[in-house]
Design an enzyme around this catalytic site. Structure first.
Site, PDB file in Angstrom:
ATOM      1  N   ARG A  78      46.207  48.467  22.800  1.00 46.02           N
ATOM      2  CA  ARG A  78      45.665  47.323  22.078  1.00 46.02           C
ATOM      3  C   ARG A  78      46.230  47.277  20.659  1.00 46.02           C
ATOM      4  O   ARG A  78      46.802  48.250  20.167  1.00 46.02           O
ATOM      5  CB  ARG A  78      44.137  47.407  22.031  1.00 46.02           C
ATOM      6  CG  ARG A  78      43.453  47.168  23.352  1.00 46.02           C
ATOM      7  CD  ARG A  78      41.954  47.440  23.281  1.00 46.02           C
ATOM      8  NE  ARG A  78      41.667  48.863  23.149  1.00 46.02           N
ATOM      9  CZ  ARG A  78      40.437  49.371  23.066  1.00 46.02           C
ATOM     10  NH1 ARG A  78      39.391  48.563  23.082  1.00 46.02           N
ATOM     11  NH2 ARG A  78      40.259  50.686  22.970  1.00 46.02           N
TER      12      ARG A  78
ATOM     13  N   LYS B  21      41.199  51.348  17.240  1.00 43.83           N
ATOM     14  CA  LYS B  21      40.530  52.637  17.395  1.00 43.83           C
ATOM     15  C   LYS B  21      40.492  53.391  16.081  1.00 43.83           C
ATOM     16  O   LYS B  21      41.201  53.086  15.116  1.00 43.83           O
ATOM     17  CB  LYS B  21      41.241  53.481  18.457  1.00 43.83           C
ATOM     18  CG  LYS B  21      41.100  52.920  19.862  1.00 43.83           C
ATOM     19  CD  LYS B  21      39.646  52.805  20.310  1.00 43.83           C
ATOM     20  CE  LYS B  21      38.982  54.151  20.514  1.00 43.83           C
ATOM     21  NZ  LYS B  21      37.542  54.006  20.903  1.00 43.83           N
TER      22      LYS B  21
ATOM     23  N   TYR C  23      36.984  50.121  15.104  1.00 47.32           N
ATOM     24  CA  TYR C  23      35.981  50.963  15.753  1.00 47.32           C
ATOM     25  C   TYR C  23      36.082  52.361  15.156  1.00 47.32           C
ATOM     26  O   TYR C  23      37.186  52.899  14.991  1.00 47.32           O
ATOM     27  CB  TYR C  23      36.226  51.052  17.262  1.00 47.32           C
ATOM     28  CG  TYR C  23      35.865  49.804  18.035  1.00 47.32           C
ATOM     29  CD1 TYR C  23      34.555  49.346  18.070  1.00 47.32           C
ATOM     30  CD2 TYR C  23      36.837  49.102  18.740  1.00 47.32           C
ATOM     31  CE1 TYR C  23      34.216  48.206  18.783  1.00 47.32           C
ATOM     32  CE2 TYR C  23      36.503  47.957  19.458  1.00 47.32           C
ATOM     33  CZ  TYR C  23      35.196  47.513  19.472  1.00 47.32           C
ATOM     34  OH  TYR C  23      34.869  46.388  20.180  1.00 47.32           O
TER      35      TYR C  23
ATOM     36  N   HIS D 274      33.052  55.008  15.641  1.00 52.03           N
ATOM     37  CA  HIS D 274      32.264  55.925  16.487  1.00 52.03           C
ATOM     38  C   HIS D 274      32.083  57.281  15.808  1.00 52.03           C
ATOM     39  O   HIS D 274      32.370  58.335  16.372  1.00 52.03           O
ATOM     40  CB  HIS D 274      32.936  56.088  17.855  1.00 52.03           C
ATOM     41  CG  HIS D 274      33.048  54.815  18.621  1.00 52.03           C
ATOM     42  ND1 HIS D 274      31.955  54.131  19.110  1.00 52.03           N
ATOM     43  CD2 HIS D 274      34.135  54.069  18.979  1.00 52.03           C
ATOM     44  CE1 HIS D 274      32.353  53.045  19.737  1.00 52.03           C
ATOM     45  NE2 HIS D 274      33.657  52.968  19.672  1.00 52.03           N
TER      46      HIS D 274
ATOM     47  N   GLU E  15      31.453  48.631  15.713  1.00 51.75           N
ATOM     48  CA  GLU E  15      30.347  48.874  16.644  1.00 51.75           C
ATOM     49  C   GLU E  15      28.966  48.788  16.007  1.00 51.75           C
ATOM     50  O   GLU E  15      27.959  48.734  16.723  1.00 51.75           O
ATOM     51  CB  GLU E  15      30.519  50.235  17.343  1.00 51.75           C
ATOM     52  CG  GLU E  15      30.314  51.445  16.456  1.00 51.75           C
ATOM     53  CD  GLU E  15      31.583  51.904  15.749  1.00 51.75           C
ATOM     54  OE1 GLU E  15      31.569  53.009  15.176  1.00 51.75           O
ATOM     55  OE2 GLU E  15      32.583  51.152  15.766  1.00 51.75           O
TER      56      GLU E  15
ATOM     57  N   ASP F  52      32.312  57.401  23.818  1.00 55.70           N
ATOM     58  CA  ASP F  52      32.740  57.207  22.434  1.00 55.70           C
ATOM     59  C   ASP F  52      31.683  57.652  21.433  1.00 55.70           C
ATOM     60  O   ASP F  52      32.007  58.022  20.310  1.00 55.70           O
ATOM     61  CB  ASP F  52      33.082  55.734  22.172  1.00 55.70           C
ATOM     62  CG  ASP F  52      34.525  55.391  22.524  1.00 55.70           C
ATOM     63  OD1 ASP F  52      35.356  56.310  22.540  1.00 55.70           O
ATOM     64  OD2 ASP F  52      34.808  54.216  22.786  1.00 55.70           O
TER      65      ASP F  52
END
Length: 371
Positions: free
Chosen positions: A15, A75, A94, A96, A118, A270
């Protein structure tokens, strides 16, 4: 503002944080966009498309990191990227962090302004930047689970829908949120027997209205989880606490009593995973066996369908990214509680309560008190 995007370096992550159409939107708003060469190739976006949209191409990711005011990724940064953090950098991706103390400490030490997709929450309680990837992960969970039920991979050798004269597979979904709902859609569509568990009676009513007799709804408690799991061919962990560690609902003690070759797909990995036996795997090596139960715990599931995932994600992230770029993070936070909810770290402080509660020794500070 100088906005950047680099190629993702996580295992099998294809991605990209910005599409050429996104670049056009940032440029039209008066911002400068810098893209690492080849950043979008894995999602089918060529360098020439980014240039045509108004971006400046950079050969080296290090240059992009050092040059920009805001980095837009997909990510979390990996340890080899921590040295590229600089004071005041806005990182929009993101994160996490509840499952990654090392990264959190690096962000705090670098005084990075970390905005996590998130945890960004709309006024209606929805999580608009998590939703598109949760939709994809929920649908993929059944697809991957069906594959790893094949005997070739150590599974039971069961077809989800069965055929006339054979039993259908039993699919159990732990959690009735976005991931769980989308898992139910695909599992029902493939003809399986589906049971979904959630702690919210209101949510179970909604799922009953949505799926009717095609899905069995149960209140999520230890007794119901155990009974459902022991009879399952495929279990999908779809539990979420925004920004916080995931509760371990899938117990180690269940495994010896489960069907040999049953599959557990932990979509919550995650955030630390909802299985006591879970640990992160990669697309290169996605599964492992515990007590004969196949575990699939890939940490970036949507990366397998990169083009769909990139378009779905950036459709959601662009609006909020432009708010941050147009006003600066401080101005955006002052103007919007929604943007404030996405800030996990700011000026060396933890600004997400669920995240601070996940670790000892970290105090929560409301970002609106700092800007």
């Amino acid at each position: 503002m100088k906005v950047g995007c680099v190629k993702e370096i996580k295992n099998n992550e294809y991605r990209v944080g910005l599409t050429p159409d996104n670049v056009r939107s940032y440029v039209a708003a008066g911002h400068h966009v810098y893209i690492e060469m080849g950043a979008g190739v894995g999602s089918g976006f060529l360098d020439e498309e980014y240039v045509a949209a108004g971006a400046s191409l950079m050969e080296d990711a290090h240059e992009v990191w050092q040059l920009v005011d805001m980095m837009v990724k997909v990510k979390e940064p990996l340890p080899e990227e921590y040295e590229l953090f600089h004071d005041g950098l806005i990182l929009y991706t993101y994160l996490h962090l509840a499952a990654d103390k090392e990264q959190m400490d690096a962000l705090l030490a670098g005084k990075v302004k970390a905005v996590a997709y998130e945890t960004l929450q709309e006024t209606d309680g929805s999580l608009p930047l998590l939703a598109p990837m949760s939709q994809i992960a929920g649908r993929l969970a059944v697809q991957e689970g069906a594959k790893y039920l094949e005997r070739t991979y150590g599974g039971r050798g069961v077809l989800l829908a069965g055929v006339p004269g054979t039993p259908k597979a039993n699919v159990v979904v732990l959690g009735g949120g976005t991931v769980g709902t989308n898992a139910c859609k695909i599992a029902v569509g493939m003809g399986a027997n589906v049971t979904v568990l959630d702690i919210s009676l209101k949510r179970l009513e909604q799922l009953d209205d949505m799926f009717g007799s095609h899905v069995q709804t149960l209140v999520s408690n230890d007794a119901n989880i155990e009974r459902a799991v022991l009879d399952a061919d495929l279990v999908i962990g779809a539990v979420l606490i925004p920004g916080g560690s995931t509760p371990k609902l899938f117990k180690r003690e269940y495994l010896p009593e489960m069907k040999m070759g049953a599959v557990f797909v932990d979509v919550a990995i995650d955030q630390g995973g909802c299985g006591e036996t879970s640990h992160v795997t990669t697309h290169d090596d996605p599964i492992f066996l515990e007590y004969g139960v196949v575990h699939y715990c890939v940490g970036n599931m949507p990366g397998a369908v990169a083009r769909t995932s990139t378009i779905a994600l950036t459709n959601a992230t662009l609006r909020y990214g432009l708010e941050i770029a147009n006003a600066g993070l401080e101005g955006a936070v002052a103007a919007s509680d929604v943007i404030a909810s996405g800030v996990n770290c700011y000026d060396g402080k933890v600004c997400c309560k669920n995240l601070a509660d996940s670790f000892e020794g970290y105090d929560y500070v409301d970002v609106r008190e700092l800007v």
